[in-house]
Scaffold this motif. Structure first.
Motif, PDB file in Angstrom:
ATOM      1  N   VAL A 158     -37.350  -4.283  62.535  1.00 37.17           N
ATOM      2  CA  VAL A 158     -37.178  -4.060  61.805  1.00 37.17           C
ATOM      3  C   VAL A 158     -36.361  -1.635  62.346  1.00 37.17           C
ATOM      4  CG1 VAL A 158     -37.329  -2.075  59.696  1.00 37.17           C
ATOM      5  CG2 VAL A 158     -38.398  -4.860  59.128  1.00 37.17           C
ATOM      6  N   GLU A 159     -37.031  -1.292  62.530  1.00 38.16           N
ATOM      7  CA  GLU A 159     -36.518   0.253  63.497  1.00 38.16           C
ATOM      8  C   GLU A 159     -35.812  -0.501  64.151  1.00 38.16           C
ATOM      9  OE1 GLU A 159     -38.233   4.376  65.769  1.00 38.16           O
ATOM     10  OE2 GLU A 159     -39.641   1.680  66.231  1.00 38.16           O
ATOM     11  N   ILE A 160     -36.060  -1.752  64.691  1.00 39.89           N
ATOM     12  CA  ILE A 160     -35.092  -1.722  66.121  1.00 39.89           C
ATOM     13  C   ILE A 160     -33.034  -1.620  65.043  1.00 39.89           C
ATOM     14  CG2 ILE A 160     -33.982  -3.659  67.508  1.00 39.89           C
ATOM     15  CD1 ILE A 160     -36.972  -3.262  68.494  1.00 39.89           C
ATOM     16  N   GLY A 161     -33.076  -3.088  64.255  1.00 44.84           N
ATOM     17  CA  GLY A 161     -32.672  -3.172  63.073  1.00 44.84           C
ATOM     18  C   GLY A 161     -31.695  -1.984  62.544  1.00 44.84           C
ATOM     19  N   ARG A 162     -32.483  -1.093  62.426  1.00 44.83           N
ATOM     20  CA  ARG A 162     -32.167  -0.023  61.724  1.00 44.83           C
ATOM     21  C   ARG A 162     -30.892   0.717  62.672  1.00 44.83           C
ATOM     22  NH1 ARG A 162     -36.593   4.194  59.885  1.00 44.83           N
ATOM     23  NH2 ARG A 162     -36.425   4.809  62.054  1.00 44.83           N
ATOM     24  N   CYS A 163     -31.685   0.679  64.139  1.00 44.24           N
ATOM     25  CA  CYS A 163     -30.672   0.968  65.372  1.00 44.24           C
ATOM     26  C   CYS A 163     -30.081   0.479  64.846  1.00 44.24           C
ATOM     27  CB  CYS A 163     -31.646   1.395  66.489  1.00 44.24           C
ATOM     28  SG  CYS A 163     -33.280   2.814  66.295  1.00 44.24           S
ATOM     29  N   LEU A 164     -29.512  -0.664  65.454  1.00 41.46           N
ATOM     30  CA  LEU A 164     -28.371  -1.525  65.061  1.00 41.46           C
ATOM     31  C   LEU A 164     -27.390  -1.605  63.900  1.00 41.46           C
ATOM     32  CD1 LEU A 164     -29.442  -4.917  66.135  1.00 41.46           C
ATOM     33  CD2 LEU A 164     -28.965  -3.097  67.723  1.00 41.46           C
ATOM     34  N   LEU A 165     -27.905  -1.104  62.610  1.00 44.20           N
ATOM     35  CA  LEU A 165     -27.172  -0.404  61.660  1.00 44.20           C
ATOM     36  C   LEU A 165     -26.087   1.181  62.294  1.00 44.20           C
ATOM     37  CD1 LEU A 165     -25.819  -1.981  59.142  1.00 44.20           C
ATOM     38  CD2 LEU A 165     -28.010  -2.885  60.621  1.00 44.20           C
ATOM     39  N   SER A 166     -27.144   1.548  63.055  1.00 44.00           N
ATOM     40  CA  SER A 166     -25.989   3.453  63.122  1.00 44.00           C
ATOM     41  C   SER A 166     -24.300   2.896  63.681  1.00 44.00           C
ATOM     42  CB  SER A 166     -27.062   4.174  63.752  1.00 44.00           C
ATOM     43  OG  SER A 166     -27.629   3.729  64.958  1.00 44.00           O
ATOM     44  N   GLY A 167     -24.801   1.975  64.440  1.00 41.39           N
ATOM     45  CA  GLY A 167     -23.497   1.606  65.372  1.00 41.39           C
ATOM     46  C   GLY A 167     -23.512   2.192  66.959  1.00 41.39           C
ATOM     47  N   PRO A 168     -24.341   1.868  66.982  1.00 43.52           N
ATOM     48  CA  PRO A 168     -24.641   2.254  68.484  1.00 43.52           C
ATOM     49  C   PRO A 168     -24.102   1.430  69.103  1.00 43.52           C
ATOM     50  CG  PRO A 168     -26.811   0.793  68.060  1.00 43.52           C
ATOM     51  CD  PRO A 168     -25.927   0.706  67.093  1.00 43.52           C
ATOM     52  N   ARG A 169     -23.683   1.964  70.950  1.00 41.90           N
ATOM     53  CA  ARG A 169     -23.455   1.385  72.289  1.00 41.90           C
ATOM     54  C   ARG A 169     -24.031   1.891  73.002  1.00 41.90           C
ATOM     55  NH1 ARG A 169     -20.994  -2.960  71.261  1.00 41.90           N
ATOM     56  NH2 ARG A 169     -19.228  -2.992  70.347  1.00 41.90           N
ATOM     57  N   LEU A 170     -25.162   2.981  72.771  1.00 42.99           N
ATOM     58  CA  LEU A 170     -26.269   3.229  73.985  1.00 42.99           C
ATOM     59  C   LEU A 170     -27.574   3.073  72.927  1.00 42.99           C
ATOM     60  CD1 LEU A 170     -27.348   4.012  76.649  1.00 42.99           C
ATOM     61  CD2 LEU A 170     -26.974   6.388  75.927  1.00 42.99           C
ATOM     62  N   LEU A 171     -28.497   2.181  72.986  1.00 45.50           N
ATOM     63  CA  LEU A 171     -29.867   2.118  72.414  1.00 45.50           C
ATOM     64  C   LEU A 171     -31.285   2.645  73.620  1.00 45.50           C
ATOM     65  CD1 LEU A 171     -31.204   1.818  69.773  1.00 45.50           C
ATOM     66  CD2 LEU A 171     -31.919  -0.644  70.897  1.00 45.50           C
ATOM     67  N   LEU A 172     -31.267   4.039  72.573  1.00 47.20           N
ATOM     68  CA  LEU A 172     -32.664   4.264  73.686  1.00 47.20           C
ATOM     69  C   LEU A 172     -33.925   3.813  73.262  1.00 47.20           C
ATOM     70  CD1 LEU A 172     -32.263   8.344  73.850  1.00 47.20           C
ATOM     71  CD2 LEU A 172     -31.092   6.281  75.678  1.00 47.20           C
TER      72      LEU A 172
END
Length: 674
Positions: A566-580
């Motif tokens: 769920v946390e990874i999915g929430r990060c994807l919704l923020s529109g990242p091109r760099l994911l830490l």
């Protein structure tokens, strides 16, 4: 023997946050409460109509506390002072003879702005203080109000109810287009008393407030409020300006509490005695959202009216408002943060759709399956079909912004962080090429998380430079870096336990869908269409992460690995091109770790994400990353391809050990690396 639970066994629909007012108005419970409320003003006894009217004023203040306590997870003991100040200040400036006689609309707006400014100031003063200091600060504000505004006779009337010249003060109710709101009138031959007429006016004002609060709750701002209240760092990491929104939370509370005070001023012909609004009354107001629950707007209204009616109905038994408040606070602690409203919602879902296992279509898992990350097996047997996956990828790809140009997504150069005499980072430098998956490993205490904090903006370095997609972001806030295309997960899954998976995912879309707040409050279709698009992207992410079956479930009921996704999915919704990703496999067994890394690697390849991750499970890093950095004692010990790291004598002797070998075939390393 399996227990058969009673339920209607319906298929639960996929919940949506769009058109929240229409959905709420169609709820059977809301329809029933509305019908009773409308009939009450026509057929109730006058003294009970008046009592319920006082409950409506209290309910408006309780709505403000719902935003502050339930959504923002803050506490205020100055609410009674703000409420009483609104009663007295509005009365003074609107009264024509014993006051200033200003237009009532202007005075009402000024009082609301004053209350909002006061609460926002408290938020700014306490922004870096522990919670106990906020309690003391608001209590101090309450006492200060009691010793100033409440003792000023021209405002409150003092003990005798007169101004400084001994004149009796009378609060006049406003008129709308020349029509009074406290005159008798007839409907279908039935007489409505003056109290009933004002009751319907109060009911209309409450309905407007409910529409606005309901829309606010479902908007990206409401979801951001809840995330800021739960975890400011997690909110900032996905682009939510935590401190700024915290001030907005307090200001919203102040405006709603002041609205309740203005209505109370109209309710009382003469200013009520100020002893009604001393510090203990703040606890009475606080008990209402605590008992009703953080996310139950209808239950807040019902509880507020109950708090007002019960002492009147049980006056013979000497049951007062403070006794009711004490019982409410104790009962609220027993119910938990979701309160009576949340428990009632859980019971309704149970009766309609069955227990959680049936709602999520999850059978009893075997031990071997449990070891594979809550059903997310290594071979992907439980994943969605190829057609559904292709469709979900298309939706999520369309949601993500275009990849920023440039060869380097991230550059951290000569970063130094000194914590007292300890050099957590001592000149560390790394580069992350666009489109690659880079690992950062090292022993405990090497400074990996500190470096992540510096890169994401949660910690300012003593020296060094951070460049993100060609822009120097060294001194910029985390939410500004997120706006440039960076998002981050944490070592332990930071989700909002009391929110559903859907709400947790959509909360990540704040940067992508935030618009003028007035558009959300006014219900503009074009604005709310952005939320619909975010929900579609969130559901696509849920399908790809194998958590779509939990869409309507609260995250507190999920297993650890599902919360991580769920946390990874929430990060994807923020529109990242760099994911830490900070230790994404922390707490998982080796089989679960392999499954999760395989999922991350697949998303990296299919969505074109650039990934930088910290992980202690070295074999998974060497098997999945294109390039690896080894950090030791705050400095980069080695950098290279997984094969080069595994064979490096210095790394073997100081960290890996001579028996460590890279397993699997890593992807080809970038052409040019530091």
């Amino acid at each position: 023997m399996r227990i058969s639970w009673p339920s209607l066994h319906r298929t639960e629909p996929i919940a949506t946050g769009t058109a929240p007012v229409r959905r709420a108005a169609q709820h059977p419970g809301v329809i029933a409460v509305t019908a009773i409320a409308l009939l009450w003003g026509a057929y109730g006894q006058d003294y009970l109509i008046y009592t319920v009217n006082a409950g409506i004023a209290t309910a408006l203040a309780a709505l403000g506390l719902t935003v502050l306590v339930g959504w923002g997870r803050e506490v205020s003991l100055a609410t009674a002072g703000v409420f009483g100040s609104a009663v007295y200040i509005y009365g003074y400036f609107s009264r024509p003879i014993t006051g200033k006689g200003w237009p009532w609309v202007l005075v009402a707006l000024l009082v609301m702005l004053l209350a909002a400014a006061l609460m926002a100031s408290i938020a700014l003063i306490s922004r870096r203080l522990p919670g106990i200091y906020l309690v003391m600060l608001t209590l101090g504000a309450q006492v200060l109000i009691e010793r100033t505004i409440f003792t000023f006779g021209n405002y409150s009337g003092g003990i005798g109810g007169a101004d400084d010249l001994g004149r009796s003060m009378e609060n006049k109710r406003p008129q709308f287009f020349g029509i009074g709101i406290s005159d008798d009138f007839h409907v279908l031959g039935h007489r409505i008393s003056a109290d009933g007429a004002f009751y319907y006016f109060s009911l209309g004002l409450l309905a407007v407030a409910l529409v606005l609060v309901t829309r606010l709750r479902r908007s990206p701002y409401g979801l951001a409020f809840l995330l800021v209240g739960t975890d400011r760092q997690a909110a900032a990491a996905i682009g939510i300006p935590a401190m700024r929104l915290r001030a907005v939370i307090f200001a919203t509370c102040g405006a709603l509490v002041a609205t309740g005070g203005i209505l109370a001023c109209w309710l009382f012909i003469n200013p009520p005695i100020f002893l009604n609004y001393t510090a203990p009354y703040s606890l009475v107001l606080l008990a209402i959202p605590v008992l009703a629950g953080l996310d139950s707007i209808t239950w807040v209204i019902l509880t507020a009216v109950l708090f007002q009616v019960t002492p009147v109905a049980l006056e013979h038994y000497r049951v007062g408002s403070y006794m009711i408040a004490g019982i409410g606070l104790l009962a609220g602690a027993a119910f938990g943060s979701r309160g009576m409203g949340g428990r009632a919602r859980d019971l309704t879902r149970f009766l309609l759709y069955g227990p959680r296992r049936e709602r999520t279509n999850r059978g009893r898992l075997q031990t071997g399956t449990l070891r594979h990350n809550d059903g997310l097996s290594v071979d992907g047997a439980t994943q969605i079909s190829a057609t559904d996956r292709e469709r979900a990828l298309a939706v999520l790809t369309a949601w993500l912004p275009q990849r920023p140009p440039g060869e380097l997504a991230l550059s951290a150069h000569d970063v130094k962080v000194h914590i007292g005499a300890v050099r957590a980072l001592d000149g560390a430098s790394i580069e992350v090429p666009t489109g690659h998956m880079v690992g950062l490993i090292g022993p405990n205490g090497a400074g990996k998380t500190t470096l992540f904090d510096v890169i994401s903006g949660l910690r300012m370095p003593n020296s060094g430079r951070i460049t993100l997609f060609g822009s120097d972001v060294t001194g910029r806030q985390p939410w500004d870096r997120a706006a440039l295309g960076m998002s981050r997960t944490f070592q332990f899954a930071r989700v909002v336990p009391d929110l559903t998976v859907a709400d947790n995912l959509v909360a990540g879309a704040y940067q992508r869908i935030r618009r003028n707040p007035l558009g959300w409050l006014a219900g503009w279709p074009s604005t709310w269409a952005r939320l619909r698009a975010a929900e579609e992207a969130a559901y696509a992410a849920a399908q790809l992460l194998d958590i779509d079956r939990y869409w309507n479930e609260r995250c507190s009921t999920l297993e650890f690995s599902a919360r991580r996704r769920v946390e990874i999915g929430r990060c994807l919704l923020s529109g990242p091109r760099l994911l830490l990703m900070d230790e994404p496999a922390a707490g998982l067994d080796p089989a679960s770790t392999v499954a999760l890394f395989g999922l991350v690697r697949k998303l990296h390849a299919e969505l074109g994400l650039t990934v930088l991750l910290v992980e202690h499970y070295v074999k998974a890093v060497l098997s999945n990353c294109d390039y690896v950095y080894v950090l030791a004692e705050g400095q980069i010990l080695a950098a290279g391809t997984p094969e080069e790291i595994a064979a490096n004598p210095a790394v073997q002797s100081r960290y890996l050990g001579t028996r460590m070998l890279a397993r699997g075939t890593p992807a080809a390393a970038p052409a040019a690396m530091p």
